[in-house]
Write a protein that holds these residues in place. Sequence first.
Motif, PDB file in Angstrom:
ATOM      1  N   ARG A  43      58.336 -30.927  63.296  1.00 17.31           N
ATOM      2  CA  ARG A  43      57.228 -31.455  62.505  1.00 17.31           C
ATOM      3  C   ARG A  43      57.544 -32.865  62.017  1.00 17.31           C
ATOM      4  N   GLU A  44      58.767 -33.084  61.557  1.00 25.44           N
ATOM      5  CA  GLU A  44      59.160 -34.403  61.070  1.00 25.44           C
ATOM      6  C   GLU A  44      59.110 -35.445  62.187  1.00 25.44           C
ATOM      7  N   LYS A  45      59.600 -35.087  63.375  1.00 25.73           N
ATOM      8  CA  LYS A  45      59.549 -36.009  64.516  1.00 25.73           C
ATOM      9  C   LYS A  45      58.110 -36.377  64.855  1.00 25.73           C
ATOM     10  N   ILE A  46      57.236 -35.374  64.882  1.00 23.31           N
ATOM     11  CA  ILE A  46      55.825 -35.603  65.216  1.00 23.31           C
ATOM     12  C   ILE A  46      55.178 -36.510  64.175  1.00 23.31           C
ATOM     13  N   GLN A  47      55.416 -36.235  62.914  1.00 26.06           N
ATOM     14  CA  GLN A  47      54.828 -37.042  61.844  1.00 26.06           C
ATOM     15  C   GLN A  47      55.347 -38.478  61.889  1.00 26.06           C
ATOM     16  N   ASN A  48      56.619 -38.654  62.182  1.00 23.93           N
ATOM     17  CA  ASN A  48      57.194 -39.999  62.269  1.00 23.93           C
ATOM     18  C   ASN A  48      56.616 -40.777  63.451  1.00 23.93           C
ATOM     19  N   LEU A  49      56.499 -40.129  64.606  1.00 24.97           N
ATOM     20  CA  LEU A  49      55.912 -40.793  65.769  1.00 24.97           C
ATOM     21  C   LEU A  49      54.462 -41.187  65.501  1.00 24.97           C
ATOM     22  N   ALA A  50      53.694 -40.277  64.920  1.00 22.73           N
ATOM     23  CA  ALA A  50      52.283 -40.547  64.632  1.00 22.73           C
ATOM     24  C   ALA A  50      52.155 -41.696  63.630  1.00 22.73           C
ATOM     25  N   ALA A  51      52.956 -41.694  62.600  1.00 24.11           N
ATOM     26  CA  ALA A  51      52.894 -42.757  61.589  1.00 24.11           C
ATOM     27  C   ALA A  51      53.292 -44.104  62.194  1.00 24.11           C
ATOM     28  N   ALA A  52      54.312 -44.110  63.035  1.00 28.05           N
ATOM     29  CA  ALA A  52      54.776 -45.359  63.642  1.00 28.05           C
ATOM     30  C   ALA A  52      53.702 -45.983  64.531  1.00 28.05           C
ATOM     31  N   ARG A  53      52.868 -45.137  65.117  1.00 28.98           N
ATOM     32  CA  ARG A  53      51.810 -45.641  66.004  1.00 28.98           C
ATOM     33  C   ARG A  53      50.439 -45.618  65.338  1.00 28.98           C
ATOM     34  N   GLN A  54      50.439 -45.333  64.043  1.00 27.20           N
ATOM     35  CA  GLN A  54      49.229 -45.330  63.212  1.00 27.20           C
ATOM     36  C   GLN A  54      48.158 -44.373  63.724  1.00 27.20           C
ATOM     37  N   HIS A  55      48.600 -43.167  64.119  1.00 21.64           N
ATOM     38  CA  HIS A  55      47.683 -42.103  64.512  1.00 21.64           C
ATOM     39  C   HIS A  55      47.685 -41.039  63.416  1.00 21.64           C
ATOM     40  N   PRO A  56      46.532 -40.403  63.166  1.00 23.96           N
ATOM     41  CA  PRO A  56      46.466 -39.389  62.113  1.00 23.96           C
ATOM     42  C   PRO A  56      46.859 -37.981  62.569  1.00 23.96           C
ATOM     43  N   LEU A  57      47.528 -37.849  63.713  1.00 20.81           N
ATOM     44  CA  LEU A  57      47.913 -36.537  64.228  1.00 20.81           C
ATOM     45  C   LEU A  57      48.664 -35.758  63.160  1.00 20.81           C
ATOM     46  N   ARG A  58      48.258 -34.509  62.966  1.00 25.51           N
ATOM     47  CA  ARG A  58      48.898 -33.653  61.968  1.00 25.51           C
ATOM     48  C   ARG A  58      49.493 -32.434  62.637  1.00 25.51           C
ATOM     49  N   CYS A  59      50.509 -31.901  62.006  1.00 28.73           N
ATOM     50  CA  CYS A  59      51.236 -30.757  62.524  1.00 28.73           C
ATOM     51  C   CYS A  59      51.422 -29.757  61.387  1.00 28.73           C
ATOM     52  N   ALA A  60      51.143 -28.493  61.675  1.00 29.86           N
ATOM     53  CA  ALA A  60      51.322 -27.443  60.681  1.00 29.86           C
ATOM     54  C   ALA A  60      52.399 -26.475  61.160  1.00 29.86           C
ATOM     55  N   LEU A  61      53.028 -25.820  60.202  1.00 31.20           N
ATOM     56  CA  LEU A  61      54.012 -24.781  60.492  1.00 31.20           C
ATOM     57  C   LEU A  61      53.474 -23.480  59.919  1.00 31.20           C
ATOM     58  N   LEU A  62      53.352 -22.466  60.774  1.00 34.18           N
ATOM     59  CA  LEU A  62      52.817 -21.178  60.348  1.00 34.18           C
ATOM     60  C   LEU A  62      53.872 -20.097  60.500  1.00 34.18           C
ATOM     61  N   PRO A  63      53.942 -19.169  59.560  1.00 32.43           N
ATOM     62  CA  PRO A  63      54.911 -18.070  59.673  1.00 32.43           C
ATOM     63  C   PRO A  63      54.673 -17.306  60.963  1.00 32.43           C
ATOM     64  N   ALA A  64      55.748 -16.997  61.655  1.00 38.68           N
ATOM     65  CA  ALA A  64      55.647 -16.287  62.936  1.00 38.68           C
ATOM     66  C   ALA A  64      56.302 -14.916  62.869  1.00 38.68           C
ATOM     67  N   GLY A  65      56.679 -14.455  61.710  1.00 39.52           N
ATOM     68  CA  GLY A  65      57.296 -13.146  61.584  1.00 39.52           C
ATOM     69  C   GLY A  65      58.788 -13.182  61.842  1.00 39.52           C
ATOM     70  N   ASP A  66      59.363 -12.009  62.030  1.00 40.66           N
ATOM     71  CA  ASP A  66      60.807 -11.886  62.189  1.00 40.66           C
ATOM     72  C   ASP A  66      61.250 -11.836  63.639  1.00 40.66           C
ATOM     73  N   ALA A  67      60.320 -11.711  64.568  1.00 37.56           N
ATOM     74  CA  ALA A  67      60.697 -11.593  65.974  1.00 37.56           C
ATOM     75  C   ALA A  67      61.131 -12.928  66.541  1.00 37.56           C
ATOM     76  N   PRO A  68      62.174 -12.946  67.349  1.00 38.82           N
ATOM     77  CA  PRO A  68      62.571 -14.190  68.004  1.00 38.82           C
ATOM     78  C   PRO A  68      61.485 -14.622  68.975  1.00 38.82           C
ATOM     79  N   PRO A  69      61.441 -15.920  69.301  1.00 35.58           N
ATOM     80  CA  PRO A  69      60.408 -16.401  70.224  1.00 35.58           C
ATOM     81  C   PRO A  69      60.529 -15.735  71.587  1.00 35.58           C
ATOM     82  N   ALA A  70      59.396 -15.551  72.222  1.00 29.45           N
ATOM     83  CA  ALA A  70      59.370 -14.900  73.536  1.00 29.45           C
ATOM     84  C   ALA A  70      59.804 -15.839  74.634  1.00 29.45           C
TER      85      ALA A  70
END
Length: 103
Positions: free
Chosen positions: A76-103
């Motif tokens: 999320r931090e990388k995305i926000q930094n890239l968007a800010a550096a290029r003056q784009h309003p792209l936003r990124c959210a983090l949502l709880p995904a539970g306790d299961a490891p990624p598939a």
Amino acid sequence: MAKGAIADVEADRSDAPYLEVVLLNDPYTPAEFVTFVLENVFGVSRERATAIMFSTHARKRGSCGIFPRTEAVAFREKIQNLAAARQHPLRCALLPAGDAPPA
């Protein structure tokens, strides 16, 4: 915040060890930049990046994947930094995904 948008702080209210990284659609960020971010931050192929970009546009949000909390926050931090550096309003959210490891 736009109707139906997801706040960036949603995951901060959860103790979930895994978080879903979600890009939020906006009418100003160019599709090429979204594809660039997906390829360079997440290392996905051009085809996969394009599919996620189209999903983000069509569904107002696009999933970049499920990651351990610290990795998701760093993405999320990388995305926000890239968007800010290029003056784009792209936003990124983090949502709880539970306790299961990624598939």
